[in-house]
Design an enzyme around this catalytic site. Sequence first.
Site, PDB file in Angstrom:
ATOM      1  N   TYR A 196       0.836  -1.212   0.000  1.00 18.87           N
ATOM      2  CA  TYR A 196       0.000   0.000   0.000  1.00 18.87           C
ATOM      3  C   TYR A 196       0.866   1.256   0.000  1.00 18.87           C
ATOM      4  O   TYR A 196       0.697   2.142  -0.845  1.00 18.87           O
ATOM      5  CB  TYR A 196      -0.912  -0.017   1.217  1.00 18.87           C
ATOM      6  CG  TYR A 196      -1.899   1.123   1.279  1.00 18.87           C
ATOM      7  CD1 TYR A 196      -2.945   1.207   0.360  1.00 18.87           C
ATOM      8  CD2 TYR A 196      -1.807   2.104   2.259  1.00 18.87           C
ATOM      9  CE1 TYR A 196      -3.861   2.243   0.411  1.00 18.87           C
ATOM     10  CE2 TYR A 196      -2.717   3.138   2.323  1.00 18.87           C
ATOM     11  CZ  TYR A 196      -3.735   3.213   1.402  1.00 18.87           C
ATOM     12  OH  TYR A 196      -4.652   4.239   1.453  1.00 18.87           O
ATOM     13  N   VAL A 238     -11.182   3.206  14.604  1.00 23.06           N
ATOM     14  CA  VAL A 238     -12.502   3.779  14.902  1.00 23.06           C
ATOM     15  C   VAL A 238     -13.588   2.725  14.728  1.00 23.06           C
ATOM     16  O   VAL A 238     -14.412   2.503  15.630  1.00 23.06           O
ATOM     17  CB  VAL A 238     -12.782   5.007  14.017  1.00 23.06           C
ATOM     18  CG1 VAL A 238     -14.226   5.470  14.210  1.00 23.06           C
ATOM     19  CG2 VAL A 238     -11.821   6.144  14.360  1.00 23.06           C
ATOM     20  N   GLY A 291      -0.957   1.629  23.495  1.00 23.28           N
ATOM     21  CA  GLY A 291      -2.067   2.559  23.276  1.00 23.28           C
ATOM     22  C   GLY A 291      -1.660   4.014  23.272  1.00 23.28           C
ATOM     23  O   GLY A 291      -2.509   4.897  23.144  1.00 23.28           O
ATOM     24  N   ARG A 337      -2.919   9.405  16.786  1.00 27.36           N
ATOM     25  CA  ARG A 337      -3.546   9.563  15.480  1.00 27.36           C
ATOM     26  C   ARG A 337      -4.346  10.868  15.507  1.00 27.36           C
ATOM     27  O   ARG A 337      -4.649  11.417  16.572  1.00 27.36           O
ATOM     28  CB  ARG A 337      -4.487   8.392  15.165  1.00 27.36           C
ATOM     29  CG  ARG A 337      -3.807   7.035  15.049  1.00 27.36           C
ATOM     30  CD  ARG A 337      -2.920   6.951  13.823  1.00 27.36           C
ATOM     31  NE  ARG A 337      -2.358   5.620  13.652  1.00 27.36           N
ATOM     32  CZ  ARG A 337      -1.207   5.216  14.164  1.00 27.36           C
ATOM     33  NH1 ARG A 337      -0.487   6.042  14.914  1.00 27.36           N
ATOM     34  NH2 ARG A 337      -0.757   3.999  13.941  1.00 27.36           N
ATOM     35  N   GLN A 367       3.361   7.790  15.424  1.00 30.27           N
ATOM     36  CA  GLN A 367       2.750   9.117  15.342  1.00 30.27           C
ATOM     37  C   GLN A 367       2.264   9.354  13.921  1.00 30.27           C
ATOM     38  O   GLN A 367       2.922   8.969  12.966  1.00 30.27           O
ATOM     39  CB  GLN A 367       3.759  10.214  15.702  1.00 30.27           C
ATOM     40  CG  GLN A 367       4.082  10.306  17.179  1.00 30.27           C
ATOM     41  CD  GLN A 367       5.001  11.489  17.444  1.00 30.27           C
ATOM     42  OE1 GLN A 367       6.053  11.620  16.836  1.00 30.27           O
ATOM     43  NE2 GLN A 367       4.605  12.354  18.353  1.00 30.27           N
TER      44      GLN A 367
END
Length: 322
Positions: free
Chosen positions: A150, A193, A212, A216, A281
């Site tokens: 990708y 999400v 965690g 984003r 990040q």
Amino acid sequence: MSQRPLRKRVMVTGGAGFLGSHLCDRLIAAGNDVLCVDNYFTGRKDNISHLLLNPRFEAMRHDITFPLYVEVDEIYNLACPASPVHYQYDPVQTTKTSVIGAINVLGLAKRTGAKVFQASTSEVYGDPEVHPQTEDYRGNVNPLGIRACYDEGKRSAETLFFDYFRQHKVKIKVARIFNTYGPRMHPNDGRVVSNFIVQALRGENITLYGDGMQTRAFCFVDDLVEGFIRLMATDGDVTGPVNLGNPYEITVHELATRVIRLTESSSEIVYRPLPQDDPMQRCPDISLAKKLLEWEPKVELDAGLGATIAYFRRLLDDQSRA
């Protein structure tokens, strides 16, 4: 001599996908004739079913790795699976979709004189060593990793767009899309999400990868599509690339706690190992978009999450009744 009608003929590849279907909505609402091209690998007919009876809308099943011979004024190239779950399923096909698909839409644009938009990605920056990312940052991508199909596919597509611009004077617009969310996301796309919302609504544990603390920045789909429209409308000397995303940065852990709160779920957070090459990040510098497009996101995160949760709640309810 007859005049060409003022109504634009716009082709959207990947038009039945999450972003593509929202873009089709906007283009139809603006009075354009829209040709939606999709092979339905990740796109879904449900996303465009409300448009099928509109006389200005046409849906075509087609794989953009094969040439397409149509007459169009504008092309939005959104064809490519965009989540790791989907683009790693068939990595060779993912690269072919980005590279051969770009060659085909650029060839069509060259023949017809159409303006052509490339939906590139923040993944061209890889695991960035510069934060936030500006368009002149060349990235830190692993060309041999499991995400390279990708990342490098999209980087190659950008190369092709700019070479067609320089060599053949094709009118190009390149946007680099950062994390986007909203209704019509694929429930099994593996993105944080959709993952978190589906897990919360089902009362399952919410899975975080790593500690965690990776960050984003999430842009609501309506804001992103507005950026697409504004970039396509710019003068010919504006080619991009232009970052489109939300500069408001949060940790993945904070996103999980917000989803739990907004869904009123009893889910608990569990931790799993971080996947290979998952960036720590990811946040856009959108100074260029503000300057060139007078664009910046408007939808607050809680409001956007609320609309997305309502969509997935309906989707899961429909599935349970089926």
